[in-house]
Motif scaffolding. Structure first.
Motif, PDB file in Angstrom:
ATOM      1  N   LEU A 294      -4.877  61.449 -42.211  1.00  0.00           N
ATOM      2  CA  LEU A 294      -6.221  61.927 -42.569  1.00  0.00           C
ATOM      3  C   LEU A 294      -6.986  60.870 -43.353  1.00  0.00           C
ATOM      4  O   LEU A 294      -8.196  60.686 -43.139  1.00  0.00           O
ATOM      5  CB  LEU A 294      -6.114  63.213 -43.389  1.00  0.00           C
ATOM      6  CG  LEU A 294      -5.635  64.456 -42.621  1.00  0.00           C
ATOM      7  CD1 LEU A 294      -5.432  65.623 -43.575  1.00  0.00           C
ATOM      8  CD2 LEU A 294      -6.621  64.829 -41.526  1.00  0.00           C
ATOM      9  N   ASN A 295      -6.290  60.177 -44.263  1.00  0.00           N
ATOM     10  CA  ASN A 295      -6.954  59.105 -45.013  1.00  0.00           C
ATOM     11  C   ASN A 295      -7.439  57.999 -44.081  1.00  0.00           C
ATOM     12  O   ASN A 295      -8.532  57.450 -44.267  1.00  0.00           O
ATOM     13  CB  ASN A 295      -5.998  58.532 -46.057  1.00  0.00           C
ATOM     14  CG  ASN A 295      -5.837  59.431 -47.262  1.00  0.00           C
ATOM     15  OD1 ASN A 295      -6.713  60.247 -47.555  1.00  0.00           O
ATOM     16  ND2 ASN A 295      -4.732  59.307 -47.974  1.00  0.00           N
ATOM     17  N   LYS A 296      -6.624  57.681 -43.081  1.00  0.00           N
ATOM     18  CA  LYS A 296      -7.039  56.659 -42.117  1.00  0.00           C
ATOM     19  C   LYS A 296      -8.239  57.138 -41.310  1.00  0.00           C
ATOM     20  O   LYS A 296      -9.181  56.372 -41.047  1.00  0.00           O
ATOM     21  CB  LYS A 296      -5.878  56.315 -41.180  1.00  0.00           C
ATOM     22  CG  LYS A 296      -6.212  55.192 -40.193  1.00  0.00           C
ATOM     23  CD  LYS A 296      -5.033  54.865 -39.316  1.00  0.00           C
ATOM     24  CE  LYS A 296      -5.361  53.678 -38.407  1.00  0.00           C
ATOM     25  NZ  LYS A 296      -6.562  53.906 -37.581  1.00  0.00           N
ATOM     26  N   GLU A 297      -8.210  58.435 -40.939  1.00  0.00           N
ATOM     27  CA  GLU A 297      -9.336  58.992 -40.182  1.00  0.00           C
ATOM     28  C   GLU A 297     -10.620  58.959 -41.017  1.00  0.00           C
ATOM     29  O   GLU A 297     -11.696  58.624 -40.507  1.00  0.00           O
ATOM     30  CB  GLU A 297      -9.002  60.419 -39.770  1.00  0.00           C
ATOM     31  CG  GLU A 297     -10.054  61.062 -38.878  1.00  0.00           C
ATOM     32  CD  GLU A 297      -9.648  62.439 -38.398  1.00  0.00           C
ATOM     33  OE1 GLU A 297     -10.498  63.155 -37.843  1.00  0.00           O
ATOM     34  OE2 GLU A 297      -8.465  62.797 -38.591  1.00  0.00           O
ATOM     35  N   ILE A 298     -10.486  59.316 -42.313  1.00  0.00           N
ATOM     36  CA  ILE A 298     -11.642  59.278 -43.210  1.00  0.00           C
ATOM     37  C   ILE A 298     -12.169  57.858 -43.327  1.00  0.00           C
ATOM     38  O   ILE A 298     -13.381  57.608 -43.283  1.00  0.00           O
ATOM     39  CB  ILE A 298     -11.266  59.842 -44.592  1.00  0.00           C
ATOM     40  CG1 ILE A 298     -11.022  61.344 -44.501  1.00  0.00           C
ATOM     41  CG2 ILE A 298     -12.362  59.553 -45.613  1.00  0.00           C
ATOM     42  CD1 ILE A 298     -10.435  61.942 -45.760  1.00  0.00           C
TER      43      ILE A 298
ATOM     44  N   ASP B 238     -11.820  55.423 -41.193  1.00  0.00           N
ATOM     45  CA  ASP B 238     -12.450  55.029 -39.923  1.00  0.00           C
ATOM     46  C   ASP B 238     -13.843  55.641 -39.796  1.00  0.00           C
ATOM     47  O   ASP B 238     -14.785  54.976 -39.327  1.00  0.00           O
ATOM     48  CB  ASP B 238     -11.578  55.472 -38.741  1.00  0.00           C
ATOM     49  CG  ASP B 238     -10.281  54.685 -38.657  1.00  0.00           C
ATOM     50  OD1 ASP B 238     -10.207  53.600 -39.277  1.00  0.00           O
ATOM     51  OD2 ASP B 238      -9.340  55.157 -37.992  1.00  0.00           O
ATOM     52  N   LEU B 239     -13.971  56.909 -40.213  1.00  0.00           N
ATOM     53  CA  LEU B 239     -15.283  57.570 -40.136  1.00  0.00           C
ATOM     54  C   LEU B 239     -16.292  56.897 -41.060  1.00  0.00           C
ATOM     55  O   LEU B 239     -17.463  56.724 -40.701  1.00  0.00           O
ATOM     56  CB  LEU B 239     -15.145  59.043 -40.502  1.00  0.00           C
ATOM     57  CG  LEU B 239     -14.436  59.934 -39.469  1.00  0.00           C
ATOM     58  CD1 LEU B 239     -14.210  61.333 -40.032  1.00  0.00           C
ATOM     59  CD2 LEU B 239     -15.234  60.006 -38.177  1.00  0.00           C
ATOM     60  N   LYS B 240     -15.824  56.509 -42.269  1.00  0.00           N
ATOM     61  CA  LYS B 240     -16.717  55.818 -43.199  1.00  0.00           C
ATOM     62  C   LYS B 240     -17.165  54.482 -42.621  1.00  0.00           C
ATOM     63  O   LYS B 240     -18.340  54.112 -42.722  1.00  0.00           O
ATOM     64  CB  LYS B 240     -16.007  55.602 -44.534  1.00  0.00           C
ATOM     65  CG  LYS B 240     -15.873  56.858 -45.376  1.00  0.00           C
ATOM     66  CD  LYS B 240     -15.199  56.564 -46.702  1.00  0.00           C
ATOM     67  CE  LYS B 240     -15.125  57.794 -47.579  1.00  0.00           C
ATOM     68  NZ  LYS B 240     -14.428  57.514 -48.871  1.00  0.00           N
ATOM     69  N   ASN B 241     -16.212  53.759 -42.012  1.00  0.00           N
ATOM     70  CA  ASN B 241     -16.569  52.477 -41.409  1.00  0.00           C
ATOM     71  C   ASN B 241     -17.544  52.660 -40.253  1.00  0.00           C
ATOM     72  O   ASN B 241     -18.502  51.886 -40.099  1.00  0.00           O
ATOM     73  CB  ASN B 241     -15.304  51.758 -40.931  1.00  0.00           C
ATOM     74  CG  ASN B 241     -14.443  51.265 -42.074  1.00  0.00           C
ATOM     75  OD1 ASN B 241     -14.953  50.993 -43.163  1.00  0.00           O
ATOM     76  ND2 ASN B 241     -13.155  51.142 -41.855  1.00  0.00           N
ATOM     77  N   ASP B 242     -17.279  53.711 -39.430  1.00  0.00           N
ATOM     78  CA  ASP B 242     -18.189  53.985 -38.316  1.00  0.00           C
ATOM     79  C   ASP B 242     -19.584  54.330 -38.824  1.00  0.00           C
ATOM     80  O   ASP B 242     -20.597  53.871 -38.270  1.00  0.00           O
ATOM     81  CB  ASP B 242     -17.653  55.139 -37.459  1.00  0.00           C
ATOM     82  CG  ASP B 242     -16.417  54.747 -36.679  1.00  0.00           C
ATOM     83  OD1 ASP B 242     -16.170  53.534 -36.545  1.00  0.00           O
ATOM     84  OD2 ASP B 242     -15.686  55.645 -36.220  1.00  0.00           O
TER      85      ASP B 242
END
Length: 248
Positions: free
Chosen positions: A117-121, A123-127
């Motif tokens: 989930l931290n990685k997904e968060i 990635d979403l922030k970077n996107d």
């Protein structure tokens, strides 16, 4: 012969009501004991505890095999014949160990979920950051294109040389309209008297609102004398009601 062998084993492995003497009471030597057998049984939770060595009584004290009671209370017993020491330890609780193993597995699973989930968060922030940067770049490109169009349309308005600069974003646009009054003072005064300068500003603001990227942008700006950088007019346009105001 049997009783002698039994007494030797019992002296090393039995649990007594006095158990092991303290260091101040410790003694070595050999004693002759008179053991009394009376078919003594040990009952634990209503069931007889089996043993290969029969409990016995010496001088009114009942002696029970240590290993038998160790099994009853889930203890591990070890006899060190060189040090004449009996070591008693708790047995590993298999159920407890299984519960701990299950919890450890659950913790690892949850940690993996958290990491995912931290990685997904991240990635979403970077996107989002990349999208915002792309959006900012797109707005700046649109603003530059609009500035070029306005300069092309109005740079020789009423045969005077005007220079228009835009900055801001889709919500707020700042406009600077420059003219060199060292060259065009008289012509500018004539335009000002006729209301043509205000007409120029109004046309520029409306052209900005006609652009789909800036149709909701509130506009503030100035008409500036580029010769000495003095502000001649200040103006603003409210996109909500398309109201344009001047401050001379």
């Amino acid at each position: 012969m049997f009783k002698k062998q039994y007494l030797a084993i019992a002296s090393a492995l039995i649990l007594t009501t006095t158990l092991i003497p303290t260091s101040s009471q410790a003694a070595t030597g050999t004693k002759n004991l008179q053991a009394k057998y009376n078919n003594i049984k040990v009952i634990y939770n209503g069931a007889a505890v089996p043993t290969t060595i029969e409990p016995f009584i010496v001088n009114g004290t009942t002696y029970i095999p240590l290993r038998m009671m160790a099994d009853v209370f889930s203890k591990d017993v070890a006899w060190d014949g060189t040090k004449y020491t009996i070591t008693v330890k708790d047995k590993a609780n298999s159920q407890h160990a299984n519960e701990l193993a299950a919890r450890d597995a659950q913790i690892r699973s949850l940690q993996n979920t958290i990491d995912s989930l931290n990685k997904e968060i991240s990635d979403l922030k970077n996107d989002k950051k990349n999208n915002n940067n792309n959006d900012d770049d797109d707005i700046q490109d649109a603003l530059n294109d609009l500035e070029d169009d306005l300069n092309s349309d109005y740079d020789d308005y009423k045969d005077l040389k005007w220079e228009i600069s835009l900055s801001g974003d889709e919500d707020d646009v700042d406009v600077e309209i420059e003219i060199d009054l060292d060259k065009y003072q008289d012509e500018f005064d004539d335009l000002d008297d006729d209301g043509d300068v205000e007409a120029l500003v109004e046309d520029i603001i409306k052209d900005i609102w006609d652009d789909k990227d800036f149709e909701d942008a509130d506009i503030t700006g100035e008409v500036i004398d580029s010769d000495n950088d003095d502000t001649i007019y200040e103006f603003e346009g409210d996109a909500s009601d398309e109201d344009i105001n001047f401050d001379v």
